[in-house]
Design a protein around this motif. Structure first.
Motif, PDB file in Angstrom:
ATOM      1  N   ARG A   9      -5.499  -8.561 -17.793  1.00  0.00           N
ATOM      2  CA  ARG A   9      -5.772  -9.441 -16.660  1.00  0.00           C
ATOM      3  C   ARG A   9      -7.141  -9.110 -16.079  1.00  0.00           C
ATOM      4  O   ARG A   9      -7.453  -7.965 -15.786  1.00  0.00           O
ATOM      5  CB  ARG A   9      -4.715  -9.262 -15.581  1.00  0.00           C
ATOM      6  N   LYS A  10      -7.967 -10.121 -15.942  1.00  0.00           N
ATOM      7  CA  LYS A  10      -9.281  -9.926 -15.351  1.00  0.00           C
ATOM      8  C   LYS A  10      -9.149  -9.775 -13.841  1.00  0.00           C
ATOM      9  O   LYS A  10      -8.318 -10.429 -13.208  1.00  0.00           O
ATOM     10  CB  LYS A  10     -10.205 -11.108 -15.673  1.00  0.00           C
ATOM     11  N   GLU A  11      -9.983  -8.906 -13.282  1.00  0.00           N
ATOM     12  CA  GLU A  11      -9.976  -8.714 -11.836  1.00  0.00           C
ATOM     13  C   GLU A  11     -10.478  -9.981 -11.159  1.00  0.00           C
ATOM     14  O   GLU A  11     -11.521 -10.516 -11.501  1.00  0.00           O
ATOM     15  CB  GLU A  11     -10.862  -7.527 -11.455  1.00  0.00           C
ATOM     16  N   ARG A  12      -9.718 -10.438 -10.173  1.00  0.00           N
ATOM     17  CA  ARG A  12     -10.123 -11.612  -9.402  1.00  0.00           C
ATOM     18  C   ARG A  12     -11.126 -11.157  -8.347  1.00  0.00           C
ATOM     19  O   ARG A  12     -10.818 -10.317  -7.504  1.00  0.00           O
ATOM     20  CB  ARG A  12      -8.915 -12.280  -8.746  1.00  0.00           C
ATOM     21  N   SER A  13     -12.324 -11.704  -8.426  1.00  0.00           N
ATOM     22  CA  SER A  13     -13.401 -11.215  -7.564  1.00  0.00           C
ATOM     23  C   SER A  13     -13.841 -12.243  -6.534  1.00  0.00           C
ATOM     24  O   SER A  13     -13.786 -13.457  -6.763  1.00  0.00           O
ATOM     25  CB  SER A  13     -14.596 -10.779  -8.411  1.00  0.00           C
ATOM     26  N   LEU A  14     -14.291 -11.727  -5.414  1.00  0.00           N
ATOM     27  CA  LEU A  14     -14.875 -12.519  -4.337  1.00  0.00           C
ATOM     28  C   LEU A  14     -16.328 -12.075  -4.192  1.00  0.00           C
ATOM     29  O   LEU A  14     -16.612 -10.894  -3.997  1.00  0.00           O
ATOM     30  CB  LEU A  14     -14.116 -12.269  -3.022  1.00  0.00           C
ATOM     31  N   ARG A  68     -21.951  -1.085  10.723  1.00  0.00           N
ATOM     32  CA  ARG A  68     -20.643  -0.528  10.339  1.00  0.00           C
ATOM     33  C   ARG A  68     -20.064  -1.202   9.102  1.00  0.00           C
ATOM     34  O   ARG A  68     -19.540  -0.535   8.206  1.00  0.00           O
ATOM     35  CB  ARG A  68     -19.672  -0.653  11.515  1.00  0.00           C
ATOM     36  N   TYR A  69     -20.158  -2.533   9.059  1.00  0.00           N
ATOM     37  CA  TYR A  69     -19.541  -3.281   7.956  1.00  0.00           C
ATOM     38  C   TYR A  69     -20.535  -4.084   7.117  1.00  0.00           C
ATOM     39  O   TYR A  69     -20.129  -4.790   6.208  1.00  0.00           O
ATOM     40  CB  TYR A  69     -18.476  -4.244   8.502  1.00  0.00           C
ATOM     41  N   TYR A  70     -21.807  -4.023   7.437  1.00  0.00           N
ATOM     42  CA  TYR A  70     -22.858  -4.807   6.790  1.00  0.00           C
ATOM     43  C   TYR A  70     -22.770  -6.272   7.213  1.00  0.00           C
ATOM     44  O   TYR A  70     -23.743  -6.884   7.594  1.00  0.00           O
ATOM     45  CB  TYR A  70     -22.793  -4.683   5.257  1.00  0.00           C
ATOM     46  N   ILE A  71     -21.563  -6.856   7.121  1.00  0.00           N
ATOM     47  CA  ILE A  71     -21.349  -8.244   7.500  1.00  0.00           C
ATOM     48  C   ILE A  71     -20.731  -8.286   8.901  1.00  0.00           C
ATOM     49  O   ILE A  71     -20.128  -7.301   9.349  1.00  0.00           O
ATOM     50  CB  ILE A  71     -20.436  -8.949   6.472  1.00  0.00           C
ATOM     51  N   SER A  72     -20.889  -9.387   9.613  1.00  0.00           N
ATOM     52  CA  SER A  72     -20.376  -9.494  10.976  1.00  0.00           C
ATOM     53  C   SER A  72     -18.854  -9.387  10.997  1.00  0.00           C
ATOM     54  O   SER A  72     -18.174  -9.756  10.029  1.00  0.00           O
ATOM     55  CB  SER A  72     -20.811 -10.817  11.611  1.00  0.00           C
ATOM     56  N   THR A  73     -18.306  -8.898  12.117  1.00  0.00           N
ATOM     57  CA  THR A  73     -16.855  -8.710  12.209  1.00  0.00           C
ATOM     58  C   THR A  73     -16.106 -10.034  12.132  1.00  0.00           C
ATOM     59  O   THR A  73     -14.991 -10.096  11.612  1.00  0.00           O
ATOM     60  CB  THR A  73     -16.498  -7.987  13.523  1.00  0.00           C
ATOM     61  N   GLU A  78     -12.616 -13.435   8.130  1.00  0.00           N
ATOM     62  CA  GLU A  78     -12.465 -14.531   7.154  1.00  0.00           C
ATOM     63  C   GLU A  78     -12.301 -13.971   5.741  1.00  0.00           C
ATOM     64  O   GLU A  78     -11.499 -14.478   4.947  1.00  0.00           O
ATOM     65  CB  GLU A  78     -13.686 -15.446   7.216  1.00  0.00           C
ATOM     66  N   LEU A  79     -13.058 -12.904   5.432  1.00  0.00           N
ATOM     67  CA  LEU A  79     -12.921 -12.277   4.117  1.00  0.00           C
ATOM     68  C   LEU A  79     -11.517 -11.715   3.928  1.00  0.00           C
ATOM     69  O   LEU A  79     -10.949 -11.804   2.823  1.00  0.00           O
ATOM     70  CB  LEU A  79     -13.958 -11.156   3.947  1.00  0.00           C
ATOM     71  N   GLU A  80     -10.953 -11.133   4.986  1.00  0.00           N
ATOM     72  CA  GLU A  80      -9.584 -10.597   4.907  1.00  0.00           C
ATOM     73  C   GLU A  80      -8.594 -11.698   4.529  1.00  0.00           C
ATOM     74  O   GLU A  80      -7.693 -11.485   3.701  1.00  0.00           O
ATOM     75  CB  GLU A  80      -9.185  -9.973   6.243  1.00  0.00           C
ATOM     76  N   GLU A  81      -8.756 -12.872   5.129  1.00  0.00           N
ATOM     77  CA  GLU A  81      -7.856 -13.998   4.842  1.00  0.00           C
ATOM     78  C   GLU A  81      -8.004 -14.453   3.392  1.00  0.00           C
ATOM     79  O   GLU A  81      -7.011 -14.739   2.708  1.00  0.00           O
ATOM     80  CB  GLU A  81      -8.159 -15.158   5.792  1.00  0.00           C
ATOM     81  N   LEU A 109     -10.500  -4.183   4.104  1.00  0.00           N
ATOM     82  CA  LEU A 109     -10.047  -5.247   3.193  1.00  0.00           C
ATOM     83  C   LEU A 109      -8.906  -4.804   2.284  1.00  0.00           C
ATOM     84  O   LEU A 109      -8.260  -5.642   1.648  1.00  0.00           O
ATOM     85  CB  LEU A 109     -11.226  -5.737   2.343  1.00  0.00           C
ATOM     86  N   LYS A 110      -8.700  -3.496   2.160  1.00  0.00           N
ATOM     87  CA  LYS A 110      -7.603  -2.937   1.355  1.00  0.00           C
ATOM     88  C   LYS A 110      -7.724  -3.265  -0.130  1.00  0.00           C
ATOM     89  O   LYS A 110      -6.737  -3.296  -0.870  1.00  0.00           O
ATOM     90  CB  LYS A 110      -6.242  -3.453   1.874  1.00  0.00           C
TER      91      LYS A 110
END
Length: 446
Positions: A9-14, A68-73, A78-81, A109-110
Motif C-alpha cells: 500500500r502506498k502512503e497517502r500523502s498531503l 512553532r508550526y511553520y504554518i499558521s494555527t 484545517e490540515l488536521e481535518e 497531526l499524529k
C-alpha cells in the motif's frame, strides 16, 4: 476463501505549499501563476518518485512563518481535518522545516511529517546504485537526522553533582547521537577512500591528454539520453526525477583528430538540499575538473529559465569558476510552444537546440564543441628544472600532456590547455617557480 493483495500500500500523502506575502510572487497570482503550478507539479512528481500516493494538495498564503508550526494555527486545524478525512499517512512540506517545527507538527497531526529535503534524500536512497553513491546518501541522511533526534526524560549527565546523581552519564538519546556522529565520521573516511580511487582514475584520463566535458542540468532534462545518443552507450534513462545519481564517463569522437571524454552527472533541482551537495561533492568533481560544461535544458518547460538559474546556483555552491559553459536546449520535439523556442534562440544566440531522443541538432552541437576546443586551445612547451619538479603536478592536474622528454638539467613537456589555465600557469611560474619557462607554440592539430 479470501486472498489479501500482496501489493504494498502506498502512503497517502498531503502536500503543503506555503507562500509568504512579502516574497517576490504577487499575492493575486499565487494560485494561478505558471511557476507556482510548475512548482506544485514538481513536488507531486517527487512524492510519486518516492513511492507515495498524492491524495491532497494544500496551498496557503500567510503574512509570516509561524515559528512553532511553520504554518499558521488556523491552517493547521484545517490540515488536521484533512489528515483525518482523507486517511493521510504522510504530510510533506515543500520548504525545509527546522527540527522543532517538524516535531511539533507530528505531535499535532499524529502522522509522519517530512519536508522537501527529507523527500529528496529518500529518493536518492532508492536510486543510489554504486558503493560511493550509497555511502554519500547515507552520510547526507545522517547529517539531516542528527539535529532532529528527539527524546524525553531526564538527562542525567546534566544534573548537578552529589549522591544519587552519579550514573551512566548518558541517556539513550545522547547515546544515539554519539553513535550517529561516529557513523558520520566512518562514512566520511570511507567516502574519502573511494574518492581517492576516483581521483586516480581521473588523473589517468588527464594524463592521456583528453578534453573533458561534463553534462549538467536540471533533473530529467535529458542528460543521460544525450550521452547515450552521442556515444552509442546504454546509460539508464527514464522519464523520472533523479534517474541518474552516479556519474558516468564515455569517450566521444568528434572527428578524425578530436576525441573527448563526456560525463553524465546527477541532476540538479531547485532547493537542492545542502547535505546532498556536500555529500556528492566528490562525485561532482567531474564537473569541477571539466574543461567544458554543457548545461542541458528542457525547452519544453515554460519555466526553463528558472531551471537554468537553479543549475548555476548549484555550480556556485560547488565553487565552479572559470569554466567554459555552453547551453544545450533539449526536447525541441515535444515543445508545444514554438514561440518559446524562437524567443530562446534570440536570447541565447550562442547555444544549440536539439532533440536527444530524435538525434536532431547534433551536427550543430558537435560543431560548437569543436569550435570551443579550438578557440580556447593553447599549445605550449614548458621547461622545468629538476629542482622545480613539483610544477609538473600542476601540469597534470590542469593540462593535456602531449609529450615529455628528459635531459641532464630539465624536464621538457609539450602540452595544451585552455587560455584561462595557461594564464594561471604563467602567473604561478612567475610567483613561485621562477626558473620554469613556458613558451606558446603553433596551435596543435586537433
Amino acid at each position: 476463501m479470501s486472498f489479501e493483495s500482496t501489493e504494498i500500500r502506498k502512503e497517502r500523502s498531503l502536500l503543503v505549499f506555503l507562500k509568504i506575502k512579502y516574497s517576490s510572487l504577487p499575492e493575486s497570482n499565487f494560485l494561478d501563476d505558471s511557476y507556482a503550478k510548475d512548482h506544485i507539479e514538481e513536488l507531486k512528481n517527487l512524492a510519486i518518485s518516492a513511492g507515495a500516493y498524492v491524495a491532497e494538495v494544500v496551498t496557503h498564503l500567510q503574512d509570516k512563518i509561524n515559528s512553532r508550526y511553520y504554518i499558521s494555527t488556523g491552517k493547521l486545524e484545517e490540515l488536521e481535518e484533512i489528515v483525518t478525512s482523507e486517511d493521510i499517512d504522510l504530510v510533506i512540506f515543500d520548504d525545509e522545516l527546522n527540527p522543532t517545527q517538524q516535531g511539533n507538527l507530528q505531535d499535532k497531526l499524529k502522522v509522519k511529517v517530512i519536508d522537501r529535503t527529507a523527500l529528496i534524500l529518500d529518493i536518492f536512497a532508492q536510486r543510489a546504485m554504486s558503493k560511493e553513491g550509497k555511502l554519500q546518501v547515507e552520510l547526507a541522511q545522517l547529517n539531516y537526522l542528527l539535529p532532529r533526534l528527539r527524546g524525553k526524560g531526564v538527562m542525567l549527565s546534566r544534573l548537578g553533582g552529589g549522591i544519587g546523581t552519579r550514573g551512566p552519564g548518558e541517556t539513550k538519546l545522547e547515546a544515539d547521537r554519539r553513535k550517529i556522529r561516529e557513523k558520520i565520521r566512518l562514512l566520511e573516511k570511507r567516502i574519502k577512500e573511494v574518492s581517492v580511487q576516483r581521483s586516480t582514475q581521473r588523473k589517468l584520463r588527464e594524463k592521456s591528454g583528453i578534453f573533458k566535458i561534463a553534462l549538467v542540468g536540471y533533473t530529467n532534462s535529458g542528460k543521460s539520453t544525450l550521452l547515450n545518443a552521442l556515444t552509442d552507450s546504454e546509460v539508464l534513462e527514464k522519464d523520472m526525477l533523479f534517474s541518474t545519481l552516479d556519474s558516468t564517463t564515455r569517450k566521444l569522437k568528434l572527428s578524425e583528430f578530436i576525441e573527448v571524454s563526456i560525463s553524465d552527472t546527477v541532476g540538479f533541482i531547485e532547493k537542492l538540499p545542502h547535505q546532498l551537495i556536500a555529500a556528492f561533492r566528490s562525485t561532482l568533481e567531474e564537473v569541477i575538473k571539466a574543461d567544458l560544461l554543457l548545461i542541458v535544458v528542457d525547452i519544453s518547460n515554460p519555466n526553463y529559465e528558472r531551471q537554468i538559474i537553479s543549475v548555476k546556483k548549484v555550480l556556485d555552491e560547488l565553487q565552479v569558476k572559470d569554466k567554459e559553459i555552453y547551453i544545450v536546449f533539449n526536447k525541441t520535439d515535444i515543445a508545444i510552444n514554438k514561440l518559446l523556442i524562437n524567443d530562446a534562440k534570440i536570447k541565447y544566440r550562442n547555444s544549440a537546440f536539439i532533440s536527444a531522443k530524435n538525434h536532431t541538432g547534433f551536427e550543430e552541437l558537435r560543431s560548437a564543441i569543436t569550435h570551443i576546443i579550438s578557440v580556447n586551445d593553447i599549445a605550449f612547451t614548458v621547461e622545468i628544472p629538476y629542482g622545480e619538479a613539483s610544477f609538473e603536478s600542476h601540469m597534470y592536474e590542469n593540462c593535456m600532456i602531449l609529450d615529455k622528454q628528459y635531459d641532464n638539467n630539465t624536464i621538457k613537456i609539450q602540452s595544451r590547455c585552455n587560455y584561462r589555465i595557461f594564464n594561471k600557469l604563467v602567473s604561478l611560474a612567475s610567483k613561485e617557480y621562477k626558473k620554469v619557462t613556458l613558451n606558446r607554440t603553433e596551435r596543435s592539430q586537433l
